[in-house]
Every structure is written in structure tokens, then in C-alpha cells.
Design a protein around this motif. Structure first.
Motif, PDB file in Angstrom:
ATOM      1  N   HIS A   9       1.246  -8.536   9.795  1.00 10.99           N
ATOM      2  CA  HIS A   9       1.434  -7.323   9.006  1.00 10.99           C
ATOM      3  C   HIS A   9       1.657  -6.121   9.930  1.00 10.99           C
ATOM      4  O   HIS A   9       2.558  -5.301   9.707  1.00 10.99           O
ATOM      5  N   ILE A  95      -3.939  -9.926   1.740  1.00 10.81           N
ATOM      6  CA  ILE A  95      -2.943  -9.506   2.725  1.00 10.81           C
ATOM      7  C   ILE A  95      -1.579 -10.094   2.388  1.00 10.81           C
ATOM      8  O   ILE A  95      -0.540  -9.450   2.572  1.00 10.81           O
ATOM      9  N   LEU A  99       1.571  -7.786   1.712  1.00  3.86           N
ATOM     10  CA  LEU A  99       2.787  -7.928   2.504  1.00  3.86           C
ATOM     11  C   LEU A  99       4.011  -8.096   1.597  1.00  3.86           C
ATOM     12  O   LEU A  99       5.067  -7.505   1.848  1.00  3.86           O
ATOM     13  N   ARG A 102       4.823  -4.695   0.100  1.00  5.46           N
ATOM     14  CA  ARG A 102       5.400  -3.770   1.073  1.00  5.46           C
ATOM     15  C   ARG A 102       6.810  -4.187   1.482  1.00  5.46           C
ATOM     16  O   ARG A 102       7.668  -3.326   1.719  1.00  5.46           O
TER      17      ARG A 102
END
Length: 221
Positions: A9, A95, A99, A102
Motif C-alpha cells: 500500500h 487493507i 487498496l 483507493r
């Protein structure tokens, strides 16, 4: 697995800041890896090999010779299950979701400073590895949480099978990593094909030599 998720990330969205300066590499790359390497031996040497809180009684006819005694002591067992199993799995899921969000948001807004083509392979490889981790660990963790909080006998007959599923992780993980590195796969293919070609060539030469020797023997006779 959790640190791989976090580092990937950071490398996608903060690569310029992360790789600028030796102290950043040391802080965000080397030190976490060192901690990940030394943490499990220290913890499980204390809990399994040299337990101070109980005495292990091993049963060699069961999976893993039976669970270590600390799993029955309450505090240590709960600590291990929550901090070393459940929380890392939950963080990996979160996460992953973050991810994905994003990446979609960044591509839609054409976020400057990010070369999506360059990071595409890394993102896909990370998703593959994280998905494997989540898929193999989620059933056992979910059943264990239900047994601890709702019904102690929930799927009690299938629990051993769920424990065996975890052994597929180290078996499938290398192949999963290779699929994310096509250049290495191509090198392996080239090596195997070249070796096979060499073997065939040697065999053909041997058969040719035998044929010539037979022809010479017939001529002499």
C-alpha cells in the motif's frame, strides 16, 4: 502477510516519500521485516517449548500431537488467537478493501504522481497473495470465534478438517507468487525447454550412432 499488505500500500501511494532517505527505508522496510522474523520464534518458544504457566501433554495420534497447553489456560490462548491470528486477518481484509477503493478512486480521478501501469503487476500479485491468506484462514477463524462466543460445539466435527486446510498456504503460495512474476516463469520455461531439447538431441545422436554401427556390421558380414 499483514506487513506485505501495508508495505505494498505504501509503495503504490507513497513510493517517493518512502524510498527517499536511508532512515525511511530502515524504518518502513528493514525493521518491520526483522520484527516479523524474530517475533514468532520468541513468542512460541515461550508459549509452546518452555511454557511457565502449564505442562504440555502430547498425544501422538492427533493432529499436531494435540494443542499446546497454553490454549487451555484462558489468557494466553485468547491473547494468541486474537493478536496473532484474528487481528492480522482482519487487518488484511481491511487493507485489501482500502487498496481496492483507493485504486478505483485514483484511476477515476487520474491521480498525478502514480504510474498505474508500473504498479499494476505489484497490485495484482498482492491481491492474489492476500486473497489466498484470507480464503484459507477465514473459515477456521470464523468457526473459532463462534465457538468462543456463541456455541462451543459449533462444527466441532469439521474443526480438524479446517485446521488441515491451513497447510495448503505454504504449498500454494510459491505458485501464487510465480503467477505474479511472468518474467521468472518465462525463464523457467526456457530452461526446461532448452534442457529437453538437449536431451532429445543426445538421444538422436546415440540412435544415429547405433544405426551406423549396425550398417557397418551388415556390410562386413
Amino acid at each position: 502477510m499483514v506487513w506485505i499488505a501495508i508495505e505494498r500500500h505504501l509503495l503504490v501511494f507513497h513510493s517517493q516519500e518512502l524510498l527517499r532517505g536511508q532512515w525511511r527505508k530502515l524504518l518502513f522496510h528493514y525493521i518491520p521485516i526483522i520484527i516479523c522474523l524474530i517475533w514468532p520464534p520468541i513468542v512460541y518458544l515461550g508459549l509452546v517449548v518452555f511454557p511457565a504457566q502449564c505442562t504440555n501433554a502430547w498425544d501422538f495420534g492427533t493432529l499436531l500431537c494435540g494443542p499446546p497447553c497454553y490454549t487451555y489456560t484462558g489468557t494466553y490462548g485468547i491473547y494468541d488467537f486474537i493478536s496473532n491470528v484474528s487481528v492480522p486477518l482482519l487487518l488484511n481484509v481491511l487493507i485489501n478493501i482500502l487498496l481496492i477503493i483507493r485504486v478505483i478512486k485514483g484511476k477515476m480521478s487520474r491521480q498525478p504522481g502514480i504510474d498505474w501501469r508500473r504498479h499494476r503487476k505489484m497490485i495484482l500479485q498482492f491481491w492474489a497473495i492476500s486473497t489466498l491468506h484470507i480464503a484459507l484462514w477465514s473459515p477456521l477463524v470464523t468457526v473459532s470465534l463462534i465457538q468462543m462466543t456463541v456455541d462451543p460445539l459449533f462444527m466441532i466435527d469439521q474443526y480438524t478438517t479446517l485446521e488441515y486446510i491451513l497447510y495448503y498456504m505454504p504449498l500454494i503460495l510459491p505458485a501464487t507468487c510465480l503467477f505474479g512474476m511472468p518474467e521468472i516463469v518465462n525463464k523457467i520455461k526456457d530452461f526446461l525447454l532448452k534442457r529437453r531439447t538437449n536431451v532429445v538431441t543426445i538421444g538422436d545422436l546415440a540412435r544415429t550412432g547405433q544405426t551406423r554401427q549396425t550398417q557397418q556390421n551388415v556390410t562386413v558380414r
